[in-house]
Design a protein around this motif. Structure first.
Motif, mmCIF file in Angstrom:
data_model
loop_
_atom_site.group_PDB
_atom_site.id
_atom_site.type_symbol
_atom_site.label_atom_id
_atom_site.label_comp_id
_atom_site.label_asym_id
_atom_site.label_seq_id
_atom_site.Cartn_x
_atom_site.Cartn_y
_atom_site.Cartn_z
ATOM 1 N N PRO A 229 0.728 -1.228 -0.008
ATOM 2 C CA PRO A 229 0.084 -0.038 0.012
ATOM 3 C C PRO A 229 0.832 1.035 -0.116
ATOM 4 C CG PRO A 229 -0.909 -1.654 1.505
ATOM 5 C CD PRO A 229 0.202 -2.174 1.302
ATOM 6 N N GLN A 230 0.329 2.333 -0.707
ATOM 7 C CA GLN A 230 1.062 3.411 -0.701
ATOM 8 C C GLN A 230 2.269 3.274 -1.719
ATOM 9 O OE1 GLN A 230 -0.762 3.295 2.248
ATOM 10 N NE2 GLN A 230 -2.170 3.985 0.710
ATOM 11 N N GLU A 231 2.564 2.364 -2.400
ATOM 12 C CA GLU A 231 3.815 2.206 -3.258
ATOM 13 C C GLU A 231 3.445 2.230 -4.804
ATOM 14 O OE1 GLU A 231 7.000 -0.002 -0.725
ATOM 15 O OE2 GLU A 231 5.721 -1.201 -1.932
ATOM 16 N N LYS A 232 4.230 2.653 -5.670
ATOM 17 C CA LYS A 232 3.649 2.506 -6.975
ATOM 18 C C LYS A 232 4.854 2.275 -7.801
ATOM 19 C CE LYS A 232 4.648 7.576 -8.186
ATOM 20 N NZ LYS A 232 4.067 8.623 -8.794
ATOM 21 N N VAL A 233 4.819 1.809 -8.991
ATOM 22 C CA VAL A 233 5.793 1.539 -10.035
ATOM 23 C C VAL A 233 5.381 2.299 -11.527
ATOM 24 C CG1 VAL A 233 4.993 -0.824 -10.846
ATOM 25 C CG2 VAL A 233 7.563 -0.080 -11.259
ATOM 26 N N ILE A 234 6.282 2.868 -12.057
ATOM 27 C CA ILE A 234 6.106 3.351 -13.514
ATOM 28 C C ILE A 234 6.919 2.589 -14.453
ATOM 29 C CG2 ILE A 234 6.005 5.501 -15.109
ATOM 30 C CD1 ILE A 234 5.517 6.928 -12.461
ATOM 31 N N VAL A 235 6.241 1.888 -15.158
ATOM 32 C CA VAL A 235 7.137 0.883 -16.374
ATOM 33 C C VAL A 235 7.111 1.800 -17.633
ATOM 34 C CG1 VAL A 235 7.158 -1.365 -17.255
ATOM 35 C CG2 VAL A 235 6.179 -0.943 -15.119
ATOM 36 N N HIS A 236 8.063 2.130 -17.943
ATOM 37 C CA HIS A 236 8.498 2.780 -19.590
ATOM 38 C C HIS A 236 8.783 1.678 -20.413
ATOM 39 C CE1 HIS A 236 8.951 6.603 -17.628
ATOM 40 N NE2 HIS A 236 9.467 6.261 -16.446
ATOM 41 N N LYS A 237 8.033 1.904 -21.638
ATOM 42 C CA LYS A 237 8.088 1.101 -22.796
ATOM 43 C C LYS A 237 9.474 0.609 -23.072
ATOM 44 C CE LYS A 237 5.749 0.492 -27.164
ATOM 45 N NZ LYS A 237 5.092 1.191 -28.377
ATOM 46 N N GLU A 238 10.451 1.586 -23.080
ATOM 47 C CA GLU A 238 11.661 1.163 -23.613
ATOM 48 C C GLU A 238 12.456 0.663 -22.696
ATOM 49 O OE1 GLU A 238 11.682 5.496 -22.101
ATOM 50 O OE2 GLU A 238 10.397 4.274 -23.499
ATOM 51 N N LYS A 239 12.070 0.508 -21.320
ATOM 52 C CA LYS A 239 12.915 -0.027 -20.291
ATOM 53 C C LYS A 239 12.316 -1.246 -19.573
ATOM 54 C CE LYS A 239 14.760 4.436 -19.248
ATOM 55 N NZ LYS A 239 14.661 5.577 -18.264
ATOM 56 N N ASN A 240 13.042 -2.139 -19.311
ATOM 57 C CA ASN A 240 12.488 -3.193 -18.461
ATOM 58 C C ASN A 240 12.797 -2.978 -16.983
ATOM 59 O OD1 ASN A 240 11.763 -4.691 -20.890
ATOM 60 N ND2 ASN A 240 13.869 -5.861 -21.116
ATOM 61 N N LYS A 241 13.687 -2.302 -16.760
ATOM 62 C CA LYS A 241 13.842 -1.795 -15.124
ATOM 63 C C LYS A 241 12.562 -1.413 -14.529
ATOM 64 C CE LYS A 241 16.870 -1.870 -11.812
ATOM 65 N NZ LYS A 241 17.702 -2.984 -11.209
ATOM 66 N N LEU A 242 12.511 -2.300 -13.365
ATOM 67 C CA LEU A 242 10.970 -1.636 -12.573
ATOM 68 C C LEU A 242 11.639 -1.461 -11.196
ATOM 69 C CD1 LEU A 242 8.749 -4.978 -13.158
ATOM 70 C CD2 LEU A 242 9.113 -2.810 -14.496
ATOM 71 N N GLU A 243 11.220 0.060 -10.893
ATOM 72 C CA GLU A 243 11.661 0.373 -9.695
ATOM 73 C C GLU A 243 10.492 1.062 -8.996
ATOM 74 O OE1 GLU A 243 14.857 3.456 -10.272
ATOM 75 O OE2 GLU A 243 16.197 1.980 -10.868
ATOM 76 N N LYS A 244 10.301 0.562 -7.666
ATOM 77 C CA LYS A 244 9.178 0.995 -7.152
ATOM 78 C C LYS A 244 9.361 2.303 -6.240
ATOM 79 C CE LYS A 244 9.370 -2.118 -3.055
ATOM 80 N NZ LYS A 244 8.879 -3.338 -2.347
ATOM 81 N N GLU A 245 8.398 2.924 -5.795
ATOM 82 C CA GLU A 245 8.573 4.437 -4.836
ATOM 83 C C GLU A 245 7.279 4.430 -4.454
ATOM 84 O OE1 GLU A 245 8.024 7.983 -7.816
ATOM 85 O OE2 GLU A 245 9.146 6.448 -8.817
ATOM 86 N N LEU A 246 7.252 5.561 -3.235
ATOM 87 C CA LEU A 246 6.205 5.776 -2.768
ATOM 88 C C LEU A 246 5.282 6.642 -3.815
ATOM 89 C CD1 LEU A 246 7.517 7.005 0.674
ATOM 90 C CD2 LEU A 246 6.487 4.881 0.260
#
Length: 328
Positions: A229-246
């Motif tokens: 809860p209260q975490e998010k991830v933004i997945v960019h089309k040209e990148k495979n790296k997944l980094e979560k943040e608040l």
């Protein structure tokens, strides 16, 4: 289902198909068909079998009663239950069953088993100019933002998961079911949950997932992150790296609440969300103004009313240049 004790619903269906039913019997069948979509499917399958059986029976010299007896013997050998037909059941029912044996080689029960195991039809739900709330077959509730859509198998009856395809933005409140995870495909990202609530927003360049309750798994290629809860991830089309943040703010809730709740939010982010809400182009010319923090709830009744609040709060001016509004 209430039927006449002297005959079954199958008898009534055949009589209706043959146009031999009395008005009261036809009314009973019509009511039964309207009770549930599965009843209507059963009727259509029944009618299809009858039509195909007539065609095959007319072209066959097989003794239909003998074919029916062979069918019963075969199903008994395979330990399949056989429903005995009443001696006073019309002869055309025997003809249907015998013709099906000739047609399929395995009889009525196997035919319907094949239909039950067929892939489920896809249901597509689309939101137009307004947000749309829809309840899925498993009791999960989805709120679609404008011009967004989802597709899913009717009933979620088959398979080991509850698959959904999303285009656009939606908030999901998923009913728990550990035996059948809820799996959302959006762009080239897969989101898997058991029972939780979360928001997914996608466009041509990225996919954003924000979790409100529960645990969510987000995957792309070989990368995977778990969001709380209260975490998010933004997945960019040209990148495979997944980094979560608040997640940091509640601006994403606007299409569910009808309000833009701004708690210490940079004005640039507020303006970006207003552009999304009203489908407009507003820019901030002064970078210092863009970095100013905003602590007000906008009611989203009209663009002019919301811009009036911003103008009064920051003592700024708003100029129009064609279709663009410029804050100074």
């Amino acid at each position: 289902m209430n039927t006449n004790p002297n005959h079954s619903m199958d008898d009534l269906l055949v009589k209706c198909i043959l146009d031999e039913a009395l008005p009261a019997e036809r009314d009973e069948v019509d009511k039964w068909r309207a009770q549930h979509p599965e009843n209507e499917k059963y009727y259509n399958h029944f009618k299809l079998i009858w039509q195909q059986s007539r065609e095959l029976a007319s072209a066959s010299d097989v003794n239909e009663e003998e074919a029916w007896e062979r069918f019963k013997k075969r199903t008994a050998e395979n330990e399949r239950p056989v429903i005995e037909l009443n001696s006073n059941r019309p002869n055309y029912l025997f003809r249907i069953a015998a013709a099906i044996v000739v047609m399929a080689g395995v009889g009525w029960a196997v035919y319907f088993s094949m239909f039950r195991n067929r892939p489920e039809e896809l249901v597509t739900v689309k939101a137009g100019a307004e947000a749309l709330v829809d309840t899925l077959p498993d009791g999960s509730v989805v709120t679609l933002n404008r011009r967004s859509s989802i597709s899913y198998p009717e009933g979620f009856a088959h398979g080991a998961s509850r698959p959904v395809t999303l285009r656009g933005e939606a908030f999901f409140d998923v009913q728990p079911d550990k035996s059948k995870p809820f799996v959302i495909t959006v762009n080239d990202v897969t989101v898997t949950v058991v029972g939780t609530s979360f928001n997914i927003k996608s466009n041509e360049s990225s996919t954003e997932v924000i979790v409100e309750t529960g645990l969510v798994e987000v995957e792309k290629s070989t990368e995977m992150v778990k969001l709380h809860p209260q975490e998010k991830v933004i997945v960019h089309k040209e990148k495979n790296k997944l980094e979560k943040e608040l997640s940091g703010d509640e601006l994403y809730k606007y299409y569910r609440t009808g309000k833009l709740v701004c708690n210490d939010i940079p004005l640039s982010e507020v303006i970006s969300k207003l552009n999304e809400v009203y489908n407009t182009r507003i820019i901030i010319e002064n970078k210092k103004l863009a970095d100013q923090k905003f602590n007000t709830t906008l009611e989203l009744k009209s663009l002019s009313a919301d811009l009036h609040v911003i103008r009064e709060t920051f003592s700024c001016t708003i100029h129009q240049n064609g279709d663009t509004l410029i804050l100074k």
